[in-house]
Design an enzyme around this catalytic site. Structure first.
Site, PDB file in Angstrom:
ATOM      1  N   GLU B  97       0.632  -1.080   0.166  1.00 12.42           N
ATOM      2  CA  GLU B  97       0.077   0.121  -0.391  1.00 12.42           C
ATOM      3  C   GLU B  97       0.926   1.019  -0.151  1.00 12.42           C
ATOM      4  O   GLU B  97       0.718   2.897  -0.199  1.00 12.42           O
ATOM      5  CB  GLU B  97      -0.977   0.399   1.085  1.00 12.42           C
ATOM      6  CG  GLU B  97      -2.396  -1.085   0.964  1.00 12.42           C
ATOM      7  CD  GLU B  97      -1.740  -2.447   1.557  1.00 12.42           C
ATOM      8  OE1 GLU B  97      -0.647  -2.509   1.401  1.00 12.42           O
ATOM      9  OE2 GLU B  97      -2.540  -3.075   1.616  1.00 12.42           O
ATOM     10  N   PHE B 159     -11.207  -7.544  13.154  1.00 11.11           N
ATOM     11  CA  PHE B 159     -10.213  -7.803  12.280  1.00 11.11           C
ATOM     12  C   PHE B 159     -10.523  -7.110  12.010  1.00 11.11           C
ATOM     13  O   PHE B 159     -10.812  -6.786  10.854  1.00 11.11           O
ATOM     14  CB  PHE B 159     -10.990  -9.324  11.832  1.00 11.11           C
ATOM     15  CG  PHE B 159      -9.932  -9.533  10.660  1.00 11.11           C
ATOM     16  CD1 PHE B 159      -8.543 -10.412  11.376  1.00 11.11           C
ATOM     17  CD2 PHE B 159     -10.189 -10.358   9.193  1.00 11.11           C
ATOM     18  CE1 PHE B 159      -7.508 -10.803  10.501  1.00 11.11           C
ATOM     19  CE2 PHE B 159      -9.025 -10.584   8.509  1.00 11.11           C
ATOM     20  CZ  PHE B 159      -7.800 -10.525   8.852  1.00 11.11           C
ATOM     21  N   GLN B 160      -8.855  -7.181  11.217  1.00  4.60           N
ATOM     22  CA  GLN B 160      -7.775  -5.646  10.511  1.00  4.60           C
ATOM     23  C   GLN B 160      -8.577  -3.947  10.346  1.00  4.60           C
ATOM     24  O   GLN B 160      -9.282  -3.382   9.824  1.00  4.60           O
ATOM     25  CB  GLN B 160      -8.416  -6.160   8.779  1.00  4.60           C
ATOM     26  CG  GLN B 160      -7.186  -7.170   8.604  1.00  4.60           C
ATOM     27  CD  GLN B 160      -7.196  -7.897   7.133  1.00  4.60           C
ATOM     28  OE1 GLN B 160      -8.134  -7.148   6.323  1.00  4.60           O
ATOM     29  NE2 GLN B 160      -6.413  -8.076   6.974  1.00  4.60           N
ATOM     30  N   LYS B 209     -17.622  -1.595   5.692  1.00 10.03           N
ATOM     31  CA  LYS B 209     -18.360  -2.512   4.861  1.00 10.03           C
ATOM     32  C   LYS B 209     -19.089  -2.076   4.821  1.00 10.03           C
ATOM     33  O   LYS B 209     -20.172  -2.507   3.261  1.00 10.03           O
ATOM     34  CB  LYS B 209     -17.674  -3.568   4.692  1.00 10.03           C
ATOM     35  CG  LYS B 209     -17.801  -4.463   3.922  1.00 10.03           C
ATOM     36  CD  LYS B 209     -16.925  -5.922   4.233  1.00 10.03           C
ATOM     37  CE  LYS B 209     -17.035  -6.707   2.522  1.00 10.03           C
ATOM     38  NZ  LYS B 209     -16.279  -8.577   3.105  1.00 10.03           N
ATOM     39  N   MET B 526      23.559   9.506   3.189  1.00 11.24           N
ATOM     40  CA  MET B 526      24.144  11.027   3.753  1.00 11.24           C
ATOM     41  C   MET B 526      24.191  10.509   5.240  1.00 11.24           C
ATOM     42  O   MET B 526      24.411  11.447   6.174  1.00 11.24           O
ATOM     43  CB  MET B 526      22.244  11.241   3.125  1.00 11.24           C
ATOM     44  CG  MET B 526      22.345  12.977   3.671  1.00 11.24           C
ATOM     45  SD  MET B 526      23.803  13.905   3.276  1.00 11.24           S
ATOM     46  CE  MET B 526      23.156  14.872   1.610  1.00 11.24           C
TER      47      MET B 526
END
Lengths: 163, 622
Positions: B97, B159-160, B209, B526
């Site tokens: 993602e 969940f999630q 959802k 760096m």
């Protein structure tokens, strides 16, 4: 300097945490915050007390205004305004202290709103300094509990903070 | 994990249905097609759509070309609706993602349009956070649609489930949790409006959802006209202030323009170039503003700030009139604030009032879109017929040319190793300066900014504010999709590239002919440089002891991999790579591991206290 910032905010979930989050994320002081509905159901009125030099307070106001949920903002400290805070204070009141506390309550034009054999609850409304003064004046060791609402305020005169 | 999601959600759906059925407003009207309640006239004309269909239709109505995403349990209804719309909107399946957000971001930066992402709840949303914060710090317009667990289970540690709105709150311009299907279309419209107007930024729309349930439909009308009472970004600058600014410019003896990312975001390059040329003033730019004014023009004195040019920083220190346009006085630009532009009257143009006098107090603030303000400045200048003091200006340029003659970006051109600066110069030569170049973060980013002069805006795509390693490759995907026929390259280091290396698979799937130019020095360059300068060369964990064979790695993803180790082979290798117009080529360029980025303003120093590159003799001593 102490500033009282008054805001009209969209009455939406998350608005409060956006404002509180802004202060913690940017390291600004927040002394108190009160919020409640207004006569217009879609708007909440929020009163916030903060401290900082002019530059910081200017930045605070700009950052608050930048939040999408903030509809209008006013720094009450910039004009003539009325400030009120309410305090409920529970005091140990037994024996000779009862009379002393009653006198104190009268002097401050406060009200005793709950009485037991051993305690008073006093209600006091005024500018925050007045509430501070009452706490100062209460005889040492008698305070059980202090509950303060945090200040709210309004500008004097005909003009209002409206849409 | 994401397959499990579908299992667990099926049971949740059952309870969601019954919950929604209790509500009076949206009804299951798939059969009847006529909703009860108000607005029957509108509804008769309006199609009945589910939340999932509304989400997709709203994106189509916004003119969205690409959605960068990754499916999962909470967005399955939306993905199904997307599937059913066929080619009406193109979905780019990333491999992580974070890649989706950077790709959408790169697309937005290169095209000026809004980037769009679609990710699932929980880990989908948290993976997107780095990319959202990256876009936020650089003010990039982006709409990120995140799935959320169904409303009845929000707050139950389902969940999630994560509090996406809570997690993203400090790193978005605004965010929404859509709890009611009836609010969905308007919320998406608001998200696009907020993301793209005023000072742009990412907006997250979190959709539970159950709100996308395919069986529950409402009339769909996409609101074209929108006003938000609490959000009114400035449309024009104050004319009185603009006049004051022009007066100050005409009175100046040692003026300089200092422009930032705002000039690019507002597409102000044309009027800006015209104004700067009309006045004949020097101009410097931040890392984010490169390309708004042609960098090969003689009035351009180079980038300013920590790794800016000596002449730009000295001019900042000596100027008596600083004209800041769409820049935000970031700490990497100002150096020590107490030493910043000690002699200058400062004019600051910015669309965001909170940027003004935030870090540095300014004398002439102008709140407004950069493009319109600069255009108004031109108008006022022409109307006044005034000209800057030519004698003073000539003396100022003489001084600047003296600073220039120090050649602050010199490097050892006789080295038997490939110098990173040489690699960037060669890239410029091979691409004729006509390139969209994305970058990761570190030395290679600075070398690219210093040695690749961009003459057009939206060509230099990098994470300036957040400094996100891993940005470059996925950003290049968005750029290439936005400009399918353009040359797109990603300059990176061997440390940065590994942070989003999985996107090479996405590049294969969509045949994106990006060229990765890897300046491979074996170190986090760096970090190594700072450790050398400020930690007595104690290289704590800045050396990556086990690197992959990048050539073989690129090949394993189905791409072309090439390695170059000698300076005299570099140009030919780059030409070969860029000649492969339809292939993704990974060019592993082995560069001098000890090279440092010069010049440099060290922490706590002012613009006039730059460290210059060591001379030849100093280098030999070392």
């Amino acid at each position: 300097m102490r500033h009282i910032i008054s805001m009209l905010v969209e009455n939406e979930s998350g608005a409060l945490s956006r404002i509180a989050g802004l202060f913690s994320a940017r390291g600004y002081n927040i002394e108190s915050l009160t919020v409640a509905a207004t006569d217009e159901p879609s708007l909440s009125r929020m009163t916030l007390v903060t401290r900082g030099n002019d530059d910081i307070v200017e930045q605070i106001k700009k950052q608050l205004n930048k939040l999408i949920d903030v509809v209008k903002l006013q720094d009450l400290s910039e004009g003539e305004h009325i400030e009120r805070e309410m305090m409920l204070i529970k005091l140990k009141a037994a024996g000779p202290d009862r009379e002393e506390l009653k006198r104190l309550t009268e002097i401050f034009r406060a009200k005793i709103i709950d009485v037991t054999e051993a305690s008073y609850i006093v209600e006091l409304t005024g500018a925050s300094r007045k509430l501070d003064a009452f706490i100062e004046a209460a005889p040492e060791g008698l305070i059980t509990e202090v509950v303060r609402s945090g200040p709210t305020g309004i500008l004097r005169g005909a003009k209002g903070l409206t849409l | 994990m994401r397959i499990q999601a579908a299992e667990s959600i099926r049971t949740e759906d059952a309870c969601v249905h019954s919950n929604l059925a209790d509500r009076p407003a949206p009804t299951k009207t798939a059969e009847t097609g006529v909703p009860d309640g108000a607005g029957a006239n509108v509804a008769a004309a309006a199609p009945m759509l589910s939340g999932a269909e509304i989400t997709i239709q709203a994106l189509i109505d916004e003119g969205v070309e690409y959605v960068f995403g990754y499916p999962g349990g909470a967005v399955l209804h939306i993905y199904d609706a997307l599937f059913q719309r066929g080619d009406a909107i193109k979905h780019v399946l990333v491999r992580h993602e974070q890649g989706a957000t950077h790709a959408a971001d790169g697309y937005a930066r290169a095209t000026g349009k809004c980037g769009v992402c679609l990710v699932t709840s929980g880990p989908g949303a948290t993976n997107a956070v780095t990319g959202i914060a990256t876009a936020h710090l650089d003010s990039i317009p982006m709409v990120v649609i995140t799935g959320q667990v169904p409303t009845p289970v929000i707050g139950s540690d389902a969940f999630q489930e994560v509090d996406t709105v809570g997690i993203t709150r400090p790193c978005v311009k605004h965010n929404f949790l859509v709890k009611r299907l009836e609010d969905l279309a308007l919320t998406i419209r608001k998200a696009f409006f907020i993301a793209q107007s005023g000072r742009p930024g990412p907006v997250v729309v979190d959709i539970p959802k159950d709100v996308t349930d395919p069986n529950i439909k409402v009339p769909y009308v996409y609101p074209r006209d929108l006003s938000i009472r609490s959000y009114n970004p400035a449309k024009r600058g104050h004319l009185g202030q603009i006049r004051k600014a022009v007066e100050a410019m005409l009175d100046a003896k040692r003026p300089i323009f200092y422009t930032g990312g705002g000039a690019i975001l507002d597409d102000a390059a044309a009027p800006l170039t015209e104004l700067v040329r009309a006045l004949g003033f020097p101009i410097t730019s931040t890392l984010m503003g490169l390309g708004a004014y042609p960098m090969t023009d003689k009035q351009f004195v180079g980038m300013l700030g920590m790794h800016g040019t000596y002449e730009a920083n000295m001019a900042m220190h000596e100027t008596d009139c600083l004209i800041a346009i769409g820049a935000r006085f970031d700490d990497r630009v100002t150096g020590k604030i107490e030493h910043f532009c000690p002699h200058a009257e400062i004019i600051h143009v910015d669309v965001d009032p909170s940027s003004i006098s935030k870090n540095v107090k300014v004398q002439v603030p102008i709140v407004g879109p950069v493009g319109s303000v600069v255009t108004d400045m031109l108008g006022v200048l022409r109307e006044s017929g005034g000209r800057p003091d030519q004698t003073a200006l000539a003396a100022w340029w003489k001084q600047i040319d003296e600073w220039r003659s120090i050649d602050c970006m010199r490097y050892d051109r006789s080295s038997p190793m490939i110098k990173p600066q040489f690699a960037v110069e060669t890239l410029y030569k091979v691409t004729d300066g006509d390139l969209f170049l994305t970058s990761d973060v570190g030395q290679h980013q600075m070398f690219a900014a210093q040695f690749y002069p961009f003459d057009k805006p939206r060509r230099w795509i990098n994470s300036g504010g957040l400094g996100t390693m891993g940005f470059g490759l996925p950003a290049a995907m968005g750029v290439q999709l936005g400009h399918p026929d353009a040359q797109v390259a990603c300059i990176s280091g061997e440390a940065s590239i590994l942070m989003c290396i999985q996107e090479m698979a996405t590049c294969k799937q969509y045949s994106l002919p990006i060229k990765v130019v890897l300046l491979n020095n074996g170190y986090m360059g760096m970090v190594r440089q700072w450790q050398e300068f400020f930690y007595e060369s104690r290289y704590a964990h800045s050396y990556v002891d086990a690197l992959p064979d990048f050539v073989a790695l690129a090949q394993s993803f189905g791409h072309v991999g090439m390695r170059v180790e000698k300076p005299d082979q570099l140009e030919a290798a780059m030409r070969e790579a860029f000649a492969m117009k339809d292939r993704f080529v990974f060019l592993d360029v082995i560069v001098d591991p000890s090279e440092n980025v010069y010049p440099m303003i060290c922490a706590g120093k002012g613009h006039h206290e730059m460290e210059l590159p060591p001379t030849m003799s100093e280098r030999e001593l070392a």
